[in-house]
Design a protein around this motif. Sequence first.
Motif: not given
Length: 91
Positions: A1-15
């Motif tokens: 779940m932590a990995c998913v949250l990190v990926v979501m954070t990176i995606f949020a930064l990109v968009i």
Amino acid sequence: MACVLVVMTIFALVIDRRSFLTAGLGYLAWLIWALASRSGEGLDWPVVLILIGGAVTALGAWWVPLRARLMRVLPDFPGKDRLPPYAKGAL
């Protein structure tokens, strides 16, 4: 779940959408509490909420430099030129 949250954070930064992260705050609170309970430390909810608040505040404070660095590191991809602009000189 932590990995998913990190990926979501990176995606949020990109968009460039901070609001994208708010959906994960409840999961983050549960994750911190579950990990602390499993390790035997037994963090109380106020401590968990302070940790989350600190992380969200730090991310918000360094959003622009983090996004600029991430966008410079990412290779060109379809649609990158249509994303919100980023500060090329930051960091």
